[in-house]
Design a protein around this motif. Structure first.
Motif, short mmCIF file in Angstrom:
data_model
loop_
_atom_site.label_atom_id
_atom_site.label_comp_id
_atom_site.label_asym_id
_atom_site.label_seq_id
_atom_site.Cartn_x
_atom_site.Cartn_y
_atom_site.Cartn_z
N GLY A 86 -8.53 9.43 -2.97
CA GLY A 86 -8.54 7.99 -3.23
C GLY A 86 -7.41 7.31 -3.73
O GLY A 86 -7.30 6.40 -4.11
N ALA A 87 -6.34 8.24 -3.49
CA ALA A 87 -4.90 7.78 -3.91
C ALA A 87 -4.44 6.53 -3.06
O ALA A 87 -4.51 6.64 -2.03
CB ALA A 87 -3.78 8.81 -4.00
N PRO A 88 -3.79 5.60 -3.68
CA PRO A 88 -3.22 4.56 -2.92
C PRO A 88 -2.11 4.79 -2.15
O PRO A 88 -1.38 5.86 -2.43
CB PRO A 88 -2.79 3.63 -4.07
N VAL A 89 -1.61 4.31 -1.02
CA VAL A 89 -0.58 4.50 -0.23
C VAL A 89 0.19 3.21 -0.35
O VAL A 89 -0.30 2.18 -0.47
CB VAL A 89 -1.12 4.56 1.24
N VAL A 90 1.66 3.38 -0.51
CA VAL A 90 2.27 2.31 -0.57
C VAL A 90 2.19 1.26 0.64
O VAL A 90 2.21 1.69 1.80
CB VAL A 90 4.00 2.78 -0.57
N GLN A 91 2.02 0.01 0.40
CA GLN A 91 1.83 -1.11 1.26
C GLN A 91 3.09 -1.78 1.79
O GLN A 91 4.00 -2.16 0.86
CB GLN A 91 0.79 -1.85 0.95
N ASP A 92 2.97 -2.47 2.84
CA ASP A 92 4.04 -3.59 3.22
C ASP A 92 3.81 -4.67 2.07
O ASP A 92 2.90 -4.93 1.82
CB ASP A 92 3.79 -4.01 4.36
N GLY A 93 5.01 -5.03 1.55
CA GLY A 93 5.12 -6.20 0.59
C GLY A 93 5.24 -5.51 -0.72
O GLY A 93 5.30 -6.32 -1.69
N TRP A 94 4.89 -4.33 -1.01
CA TRP A 94 5.06 -3.78 -2.24
C TRP A 94 6.66 -3.63 -2.57
O TRP A 94 7.36 -3.38 -1.40
CB TRP A 94 4.54 -2.36 -2.36
N ARG A 95 7.12 -3.68 -3.78
CA ARG A 95 8.44 -3.54 -4.10
C ARG A 95 8.82 -2.46 -4.74
O ARG A 95 8.07 -2.22 -5.98
CB ARG A 95 9.01 -4.92 -4.85
N HIS A 96 9.87 -1.64 -4.30
CA HIS A 96 10.20 -0.30 -5.02
C HIS A 96 10.95 -0.92 -6.26
O HIS A 96 11.78 -1.85 -6.00
CB HIS A 96 11.02 0.30 -4.08
N ALA A 97 10.43 -0.52 -7.23
CA ALA A 97 11.02 -0.94 -8.50
C ALA A 97 11.00 0.22 -9.64
O ALA A 97 10.46 0.05 -10.78
CB ALA A 97 10.41 -2.04 -9.05
N PRO A 98 12.09 1.38 -9.38
CA PRO A 98 11.72 2.46 -10.54
C PRO A 98 12.18 1.76 -11.95
O PRO A 98 11.54 2.44 -12.79
CB PRO A 98 13.12 3.14 -9.89
N GLY A 99 12.79 0.96 -12.13
CA GLY A 99 13.21 0.75 -13.58
C GLY A 99 11.90 0.07 -14.28
O GLY A 99 11.88 -0.03 -15.38
N ALA A 100 11.08 -0.68 -13.44
CA ALA A 100 9.91 -1.12 -13.91
C ALA A 100 9.07 -0.19 -14.68
O ALA A 100 8.12 -0.58 -15.61
CB ALA A 100 8.90 -2.01 -12.94
N PHE A 101 9.47 1.18 -14.45
CA PHE A 101 8.53 2.04 -15.00
C PHE A 101 9.15 3.22 -16.01
O PHE A 101 8.58 4.50 -16.01
CB PHE A 101 7.72 2.79 -13.90
#
Length: 182
Positions: free
Chosen positions: A40-55
């Motif tokens: 049930g894990a999500p998969v990275v989708q088109d339109g998602w933004r890679h944002a390591p600093g957000a975490f």
């Protein structure tokens, strides 16, 4: 907007997913934390933004947890799921570090009886915040490790990290490892 990043961990590369407003200034919190191969894990989708600093705070707390210096997470997260699921997930958050409870005990805490006990197991299995909401601390009434979306080896690893008594590697799903099933 949905944002994501990856964090290394003893469980594998964890996928962190969150939401931020359109301005990108205010985070609404963690939506999902999962590992490779998790049911049930999500998969990275088109339109998602890679944002390591957000975490950064999530990664810092995960690092401290895996180092053994953090026993309770304090993170903002987006509340998803049904009312029932959220009640079950809140009960998970109250399980102390290094301790385990049974599925039946969680059911009693949320007032589930009869068929509701099975619904508790389903809600626990749909917990979107692996590790942060410690569903790994829920075991069978007989002390056996049961059902973990990320796999029983990872559940055993987390319980062992916390020093939980149920981390006994010889007990899995009510049977001794190496003993033929009836």
């Amino acid at each position: 907007m949905t944002v994501y990043a990856y964090a290394d961990s003893p469980l594998g590369a964890m996928l962190l997913v969150g939401r931020e407003d359109d301005a990108g200034a205010r985070r609404t919190g963690l939506v999902s934390l999962s590992v490779p191969g998790q049911k049930g894990a999500p998969v990275v989708q088109d339109g998602w933004r890679h944002a390591p600093g957000a975490f950064a705070d999530v990664v810092a707390q995960l690092t401290a947890y895996f180092d053994g210096t953090l026993t309770r997470f304090d993170l903002p997260y987006a509340d998803t799921g049904t009312d029932f699921q959220r009640r079950v997930w809140r009960a998970l958050e109250d399980i102390p570090y290094g301790e385990t409870v049974s599925y039946g005990q969680i059911a009693a805490l949320v007032g589930a009886t009869g068929a509701g006990v099975r619904a508790v197991g389903t809600a626990i299995g749909r917990n979107p915040l692996l590790v942060v909401r410690p569903c790994h601390r829920v075991i069978g009434a007989d002390g056996a490790l049961r059902g973990y979306a990320a796999g029983l080896d990872r559940k055993r690893l987390l319980l062992g990290l916390e020093g939980a008594a149920a981390a006994d590697p010889s007990v899995v799903a009510g049977a001794l490892v190496g003993t033929p099933s009836p």
